[in-house]
Enzyme design. Sequence first.
Site, PDB file in Angstrom:
ATOM      1  N   PHE A 159       0.800  -1.228   0.000  1.00  0.00           N
ATOM      2  CA  PHE A 159       0.000   0.000   0.000  1.00  0.00           C
ATOM      3  C   PHE A 159       0.830   1.275   0.000  1.00  0.00           C
ATOM      4  CE2 PHE A 159       0.983  -0.088   4.522  1.00  0.00           C
ATOM      5  CZ  PHE A 159       1.080   1.253   4.834  1.00  0.00           C
ATOM      6  N   ARG A 187      -5.954  -1.485  -0.328  1.00  0.00           N
ATOM      7  CA  ARG A 187      -6.129  -0.269   0.470  1.00  0.00           C
ATOM      8  C   ARG A 187      -6.083   0.994  -0.379  1.00  0.00           C
ATOM      9  NH1 ARG A 187      -2.438  -0.279   5.646  1.00  0.00           N
ATOM     10  NH2 ARG A 187      -2.673  -2.374   6.414  1.00  0.00           N
ATOM     11  N   CYS A 292       9.806   1.623   3.076  1.00  0.00           N
ATOM     12  CA  CYS A 292      10.768   0.580   3.433  1.00  0.00           C
ATOM     13  C   CYS A 292      12.156   1.187   3.567  1.00  0.00           C
ATOM     14  CB  CYS A 292      10.775  -0.522   2.387  1.00  0.00           C
ATOM     15  SG  CYS A 292      11.424   0.034   0.818  1.00  0.00           S
TER      16      CYS A 292
HETATM   17  P1  NAD Z   1       1.423  -6.655   3.127  1.00  0.00           P
HETATM   18  O1  NAD Z   1       2.410  -7.742   3.223  1.00  0.00           O
HETATM   19  O2  NAD Z   1       0.363  -6.548   4.151  1.00  0.00           O
HETATM   20  O3  NAD Z   1       0.654  -6.699   1.713  1.00  0.00           O
HETATM   21  C1  NAD Z   1       1.364  -6.756   0.493  1.00  0.00           C
HETATM   22  C2  NAD Z   1       0.509  -7.466  -0.543  1.00  0.00           C
HETATM   23  O4  NAD Z   1       0.251  -8.800  -0.110  1.00  0.00           O
HETATM   24  C3  NAD Z   1      -0.847  -6.817  -0.784  1.00  0.00           C
HETATM   25  O5  NAD Z   1      -1.105  -6.813  -2.159  1.00  0.00           O
HETATM   26  C4  NAD Z   1      -1.815  -7.709  -0.031  1.00  0.00           C
HETATM   27  O6  NAD Z   1      -3.095  -7.744  -0.635  1.00  0.00           O
HETATM   28  C5  NAD Z   1      -1.140  -9.069  -0.093  1.00  0.00           C
HETATM   29  N1  NAD Z   1      -1.423  -9.885   1.093  1.00  0.00           N
HETATM   30  C6  NAD Z   1      -1.641  -9.451   2.352  1.00  0.00           C
HETATM   31  N2  NAD Z   1      -1.868 -10.494   3.177  1.00  0.00           N
HETATM   32  C7  NAD Z   1      -1.775 -11.611   2.434  1.00  0.00           C
HETATM   33  C8  NAD Z   1      -1.911 -13.002   2.719  1.00  0.00           C
HETATM   34  N3  NAD Z   1      -2.167 -13.452   3.930  1.00  0.00           N
HETATM   35  N4  NAD Z   1      -1.735 -13.865   1.692  1.00  0.00           N
HETATM   36  C9  NAD Z   1      -1.453 -13.444   0.457  1.00  0.00           C
HETATM   37  N5  NAD Z   1      -1.325 -12.125   0.133  1.00  0.00           N
HETATM   38  C10 NAD Z   1      -1.477 -11.219   1.103  1.00  0.00           C
HETATM   39  O7  NAD Z   1       2.289  -5.281   3.062  1.00  0.00           O
HETATM   40  P2  NAD Z   1       1.754  -3.788   3.132  1.00  0.00           P
HETATM   41  O8  NAD Z   1       1.339  -3.488   4.522  1.00  0.00           O
HETATM   42  O9  NAD Z   1       0.829  -3.513   2.015  1.00  0.00           O
HETATM   43  O10 NAD Z   1       3.101  -2.993   2.791  1.00  0.00           O
HETATM   44  C11 NAD Z   1       3.988  -2.525   3.770  1.00  0.00           C
HETATM   45  C12 NAD Z   1       5.196  -3.428   3.864  1.00  0.00           C
HETATM   46  O11 NAD Z   1       5.878  -3.458   2.618  1.00  0.00           O
HETATM   47  C13 NAD Z   1       6.221  -2.945   4.877  1.00  0.00           C
HETATM   48  O12 NAD Z   1       6.702  -4.042   5.599  1.00  0.00           O
HETATM   49  C14 NAD Z   1       7.336  -2.362   4.012  1.00  0.00           C
HETATM   50  O13 NAD Z   1       8.606  -2.353   4.599  1.00  0.00           O
HETATM   51  C15 NAD Z   1       7.268  -3.272   2.831  1.00  0.00           C
HETATM   52  N6  NAD Z   1       7.876  -2.669   1.651  1.00  0.00           N
HETATM   53  C16 NAD Z   1       9.086  -3.163   1.263  1.00  0.00           C
HETATM   54  C17 NAD Z   1       9.731  -2.598   0.179  1.00  0.00           C
HETATM   55  C18 NAD Z   1      11.089  -3.092  -0.236  1.00  0.00           C
HETATM   56  O14 NAD Z   1      11.549  -2.748  -1.320  1.00  0.00           O
HETATM   57  N7  NAD Z   1      11.738  -3.902   0.585  1.00  0.00           N
HETATM   58  C19 NAD Z   1       9.133  -1.543  -0.523  1.00  0.00           C
HETATM   59  C20 NAD Z   1       7.881  -1.093  -0.115  1.00  0.00           C
HETATM   60  C21 NAD Z   1       7.263  -1.663   0.992  1.00  0.00           C
END
Ligand code: NAD
Length: 496
Positions: A159, A187, A292
């Site tokens: 998100f 979201r 991140c």
């Molecule tokens: P999230 O893991 O909750 O969701 C990411 C995606 O996974 C979404 O599309 C969601 O619909 C899907 N998802 C959620 N729960 C799931 C499940 N149980 N099974 C299958 N799919 C599922 O992450 P978020 O809250 O949207 O994003 C924030 C996170 O992303 C933070 O931890 C941040 O550090 C990380 N992030 C990392 C980078 C990087 O390059 N390392 C970049 C941006 C964000």
Amino acid sequence: MAILEDPIKEVLELKNYINGEWVKSESDRISDVVNPATGKTIAKVPMSTKKEVNTAVEAAKEAFPDWRRTTPLARVRCLFRLKELLEKNFEELSRVQTIEHGKTIDESRGETRRGIEMVEVATGIPSLMMGYNLEDIAMGIDEYVIYQPLGVCCNIAPFNFPFMVPLWFAPFAVATGNTVVIKPSPRDPISQAKLAELVDEAGFPPGVWNVVHGHKDAVSVLLEHPDIKAVTFVGTTKIGRDIVYKKCGETGKRAIAQCSAKNYMVIMPDCNVRRTIPALMTSFFGNAGQRCLSGANLVIVGDNKFYNEFLDAVVDTTSRIKVGYGLDEATQMGPMQSIDGKERVLGYIEKGIKEGAKIRLDGRGPNVIGDYPHTCFLNPTIFENVTPDMTIAKEEIFGPVMSIMRAKDLNEAIEMANGSNLGNAHAIFTSSGKDAKEFQYRIQSGNVGINIGIVAPMAFFPFGGMKDSFFGVLHGQGRDAIRFFTESKVVIQRWF
Ligand code: NAD
């Protein structure tokens, strides 16, 4: 300064973009997309059915044989047109990010620019995708390597950068001849819908670029689907490692999982304080700490005098950050993207207090410019006397919280950072070349900042982390992305 006009006038009913058409979902599970600053519902997003996700994959599969045979130059012409349309719609795309995510308009403009840069770099594919050859590896025999696309690739997006993150991958995927299915975060899915409108206008053939809305069920379908050849995921470690990467291993799909972060910013006493403090403000509090690449733990090295003066300056500057609606150009920090996100941060603040950290700046007020419900707003919080064993020092808070720690020297600071299970983007602030080199050499982090607070690699460099922040071999963006989205084929040819 003015409050900019909201680009969305009525509640949008989001549709899937499949095979070049806008398809209404038959799902009865519909979620609200809420502007976190105003609390108003701005869109309805469907949790697509299994059948709908399968249809998107089938469309992408059907489109693949023709698209891979389309010449690289013709493929990148679509990207050039997309780039022009993105420029033309730059401001609207940025405002959409602000209203669905909460970030300030300048942060959104930065996100739009970064997204466009991915498209620009991917237009270099005719040269970037070239293989290599050698004549006469034996008498009358040549050998060469060609890079070929994989097939259908999908992106599962987080998100926090609703516009940019799928663009870390999709332009490279389609430029190299693959077709894509993007699943945005439920979201804030509007940015990907707007992007798909421009993809459509740019004239990509039907099925090359598809968007399906949904959440975990949609992800399960994509991960299980035999026709998905590669998965790029960005989100939390819990989902990226334990579900996505694991499943891709079981089903033999290529995978990149860019995951959670807990970034250390190390302050040496010889740093340029005047330049360091503004860099820390954007690092810790930009995007309301929902990056991140955000700073999380600030480790100060130095004697008591330096420590006290530096900390006072940080607290003073932080306390003047203006929190408000992102479309208000005076705003420097927007709300959290969701109530859940805010609750999560509040929980960590409570834990910090309970575990003995001292609160120097309490952002729980909150103090907001303008008349907006305070549902998702927080001001920045600063904790002092944080030790590496505390929960707030170890876990990703993903909000505007700075945890201040002390180290006696650079060695101790590096050991603290390396003690984390996460390694995404640590940074050092110093004027010593020797200390900068020492830090760069020893730090366990996929991205390293030297006098830089947000270590965001440009589109032509790879982007990935280390340890539990990253799972995969090749990273997103740049040459790594080109290799990720292609497989090499070796040809040995006898020519007489
Ligand atoms: P999230 O893991 O909750 O969701 C990411 C995606 O996974 C979404 O599309 C969601 O619909 C899907 N998802 C959620 N729960 C799931 C499940 N149980 N099974 C299958 N799919 C599922 O992450 P978020 O809250 O949207 O994003 C924030 C996170 O992303 C933070 O931890 C941040 O550090 C990380 N992030 C990392 C980078 C990087 O390059 N390392 C970049 C941006 C964000």
